[in-house]
Design an enzyme around this catalytic site. Structure first.
Site, PDB file in Angstrom:
ATOM      1  N   SER A  95       0.810  -1.223   0.000  1.00  0.00           N
ATOM      2  CA  SER A  95       0.000   0.000   0.000  1.00  0.00           C
ATOM      3  C   SER A  95       0.834   1.260   0.000  1.00  0.00           C
ATOM      4  CB  SER A  95      -0.862   0.015   1.258  1.00  0.00           C
ATOM      5  OG  SER A  95      -0.024   0.145   2.401  1.00  0.00           O
ATOM      6  N   GLY A  96       2.134   1.124   0.171  1.00  0.00           N
ATOM      7  CA  GLY A  96       2.974   2.304   0.341  1.00  0.00           C
ATOM      8  C   GLY A  96       3.150   2.665   1.810  1.00  0.00           C
ATOM      9  N   GLY A  97       2.299   2.094   2.652  1.00  0.00           N
ATOM     10  CA  GLY A  97       2.347   2.431   4.078  1.00  0.00           C
ATOM     11  C   GLY A  97       3.702   2.159   4.701  1.00  0.00           C
ATOM     12  N   PHE A  98       4.248   0.990   4.442  1.00  0.00           N
ATOM     13  CA  PHE A  98       5.517   0.644   5.073  1.00  0.00           C
ATOM     14  C   PHE A  98       6.642   1.575   4.619  1.00  0.00           C
ATOM     15  CE2 PHE A  98       9.508  -1.716   5.391  1.00  0.00           C
ATOM     16  CZ  PHE A  98       9.487  -2.033   6.737  1.00  0.00           C
ATOM     17  N   ASP A 148      -1.970   1.542   5.495  1.00  0.00           N
ATOM     18  CA  ASP A 148      -1.871   1.375   6.949  1.00  0.00           C
ATOM     19  C   ASP A 148      -0.691   2.165   7.493  1.00  0.00           C
ATOM     20  OD1 ASP A 148       0.098  -0.115   5.664  1.00  0.00           O
ATOM     21  OD2 ASP A 148       0.185  -1.630   7.229  1.00  0.00           O
ATOM     22  N   GLN A 191      -2.632  -4.703  12.298  1.00  0.00           N
ATOM     23  CA  GLN A 191      -1.488  -4.115  13.001  1.00  0.00           C
ATOM     24  C   GLN A 191      -1.671  -4.369  14.495  1.00  0.00           C
ATOM     25  OE1 GLN A 191       1.273  -2.997  11.864  1.00  0.00           O
ATOM     26  NE2 GLN A 191       0.890  -2.534   9.678  1.00  0.00           N
ATOM     27  N   GLY A 218       3.566  -5.036  10.281  1.00  0.00           N
ATOM     28  CA  GLY A 218       4.268  -4.545  11.457  1.00  0.00           C
ATOM     29  C   GLY A 218       5.008  -5.616  12.231  1.00  0.00           C
ATOM     30  N   ASP A 268       6.488 -12.589   1.693  1.00  0.00           N
ATOM     31  CA  ASP A 268       7.360 -11.892   0.739  1.00  0.00           C
ATOM     32  C   ASP A 268       8.519 -11.324   1.514  1.00  0.00           C
ATOM     33  OD1 ASP A 268       5.909  -9.453   1.954  1.00  0.00           O
ATOM     34  OD2 ASP A 268       7.495  -8.576   0.739  1.00  0.00           O
ATOM     35  N   HIS A 337      19.264 -18.375  -7.929  1.00  0.00           N
ATOM     36  CA  HIS A 337      19.419 -19.485  -6.990  1.00  0.00           C
ATOM     37  C   HIS A 337      18.629 -19.242  -5.704  1.00  0.00           C
ATOM     38  CE1 HIS A 337      21.018 -22.678  -4.585  1.00  0.00           C
ATOM     39  NE2 HIS A 337      21.191 -21.779  -3.636  1.00  0.00           N
TER      40      HIS A 337
END
Lengths: 378, 378
Positions: A95-98, A148, A191, A218, A268, A337
């Site tokens: 979302s760009g939040g982090f 968020d 969160q 988070g 991820d 790899h």
């Protein structure tokens, strides 16, 4: 009908881990799964064809970075992210939040959204639930994330409480602003920092909004691993079993296995690609720093048990030479790899769930990888 | 029987250019041909499979660089250069002569060879005809080059004369030191600076030694193009018609065509890969600097007439984004494109020879590429 549908195939009798499938507009993803990260509309150094060859079915791309450069309007003009980057399988965008909290400068949070300056050129910018939805609708990802705040660690209880409540209000605004629910699924992000009661509150807030999937945000922000696992154990049971669950930003091999055991379906992390560019390979015997002098005339593959393109065709000695000589192809080989290693690890996790033996697999894997079994969660 | 055999298929009635085949231990090369350069045992950023897809049949690698790092003994231990770098088609290695004069420090030339310091770490090193043969025998290239001095441009007649005579003596020592004539072909290098009589002397000296192929060295070192073409016209007719002819270090599109018209069969140059890494593409309409702002929302391929992997799948706008964002994949795409452009140009040159119309092709190509026809040779 939601753009995203989760199909539970079975639960591991030994651990409770879930074997399932996430159906998206761009194909089916077997879960638990690991998603390679393509921050700037490319997984650093490798091609879509290589991602397919190593059996990746979904990649992640970053809203914050694409918002800054090349800009979401350009991506929309290009026909969306899939078409622009030549990837016809699934894409998840955050979302760009982090990033707005970890990368940008002079940020100011209000109820409306976040004012900040670009880390690239200092431009004044603004992200909010509505903007984050507009950006992700323009990118056309299969799975979008609600906007968020990822609170810092450590943070006071009071700060995290207010932040988490705001994240819930923002989640509701995201749902309203989302223009393409028919072909893009929007996930809510739980969160609550390291506070079990706030995590629970967040999970209940978000599940009441009925998202097609939920993420745990988070976490993996500097806390000890046992705390992360504790938060998962407190929260995951509150999430609906007919929706996918995504643990954001977590990608070390031990955490992928431990997270799966706690009911997570998707992961991820930039770890495999980042350490690859530093010449470090993940192998079945643990980490291998291929730049080290001891590999100078080692003509075996990075991991003798691996079947990836790099291990089928190139030696440690050659890859070491390439990396020492600053040759891009060396980083490409270690990247392929490492991604193969994690994608293949998740294939093994799924097989272990199928056979109701994920705990046994975990113990075997940890021992071989060089993590003592009793280190679990630390 | 020599390791290298040249087969003349036909001569262009319009220009005298040669259509032929060079038979090597690792396959057949249609000529005239362009050889991508893989200085450090890798063509920067791209894989052997990508080289095959763009139809490269022979690549060049640099003796000087591999001698310094990782060292020819290591390459021999690895099973040779082909095996180490996973390339089963032909390889040509230069002799180190050019780089020792252009890159090394504190060099001192004697009759015996060249003492110099590594440009990497200052180590004292020595190259001579015998060492250059030992190194290339260890690398195991299909085509090796005799150790020569590439005199600077400009240089006095007297200097070039003495240097060229020494290069001939060195060539004879190379023939004697070569340990693998059955599976590696050694080419002599014609020097002589910009002096027609010295070029002729060099050509006669070398052809008397009966190499399986001949190169023109010391050209494209700063002289005007008409002078290079003049040297070719003076010298090429003295070379035996049953041996391949290689013009070293020349790779601009106009020179490939003009060189072919003067009887050259093989070319190499870092130009296409080097300018690719700077974001410049060679196209049928001339050079295109994809980083330029005017391509920001240009969703057409680098070259609409091109069928390479980059042009089939990616837009100028996307490649521009990747390069501005410092993403390796952008350089990989421009590199693939530029190499494909030159390899494909040589396919067109061969077809034009087949049809006895290389002069017509040249005029059409130059006009389209934006080089006025009367600029030939300047």
């Amino acid at each position: 009908m939601s753009a995203i549908r989760y199909e539970l195939i079975k639960t591991c009798a030994q651990t409770g881990a879930r074997l399932g499938r996430v159906h998206t507009p761009h194909g089916v993803i077997e879960t638990p799964t690991f998603m390679p990260v393509g921050t700037q509309a490319t997984v650093k150094g490798i091609s879509p064809e290589e991602l397919k060859e190593l059996n990746a079915h979904i990649i992640l791309s970053n809203t914050y970075h694409l918002f800054l450069r090349p800009g979401h309007e350009l991506v929309r003009e290009a026909g969306g992210l899939h078409k622009m980057m030549n990837w016809d399988r699934s894409i998840l965008t955050d979302s760009g939040g982090f990033q707005v909290f970890s990368l940008s400068e002079n940020r100011k949070i209000t109820e409306e959204g976040v004012h900040f300056r670009s880390h690239l050129n200092g431009d004044k910018l603004f992200l909010s639930p509505e903007v984050a939805m507009d950006v992700q609708n323009s990118l056309g990802s299969d799975i979008m994330m609600a906007f968020d705040e990822c609170p810092p660690y450590p943070a006071t209880y009071e700060y995290v409480k207010q932040s988490t409540e705001r994240t819930s209000r923002w989640a509701e605004r995201c749902l309203k602003a989302h223009r393409r629910p028919h072909d893009q699924g929007l996930f809510g992000i739980v969160q609550g920092g390291m506070h079990a009661d706030l995590r629970k509150m967040s999970a209940l807030d978000l599940t009441s909004l009925d998202f097609p999937g939920y993420a745990m945000g988070g976490l993996s922000v500097g806390e000890p691993k046992h705390l992360m696992y504790e938060m998962l154990e407190e929260t995951v049971p509150l999430l609906p079993s007919n929706k996918p669950r995504y643990l954001m930003g977590v990608g070390s091999p031990d955490c992928l296995v431990e997270g799966s055991m706690r009911g997570i379906d998707m992961f991820d992390c930039v770890l495999p690609t980042r350490i690859a560019r530093n010449g470090t390979a993940m192998t079945s015997q643990g980490r291998l720093v291929v730049k080290n002098a001891k590999y100078v005339s080692d003509f075996s593959p990075l991991d003798p048990e691996c079947s990836c393109y790099a291990c089928r065709n190139y030696s440690r000695a050659y890859i070491r030479h390439l990396i020492r000589a600053d040759e891009m192809f060396g980083l490409r080989l270690t990247t392929i790899h490492n991604l193969h290693f994690l994608v293949h690890l998740m294939e093994q996790v799924r097989e272990a769930i199928r056979q109701d033996r994920l705990q046994d697999f975990r113990d075997e894997f940890f021992e071989k990888y060089g993590m003592a079994s009793n280190e679990s969660g630390f």
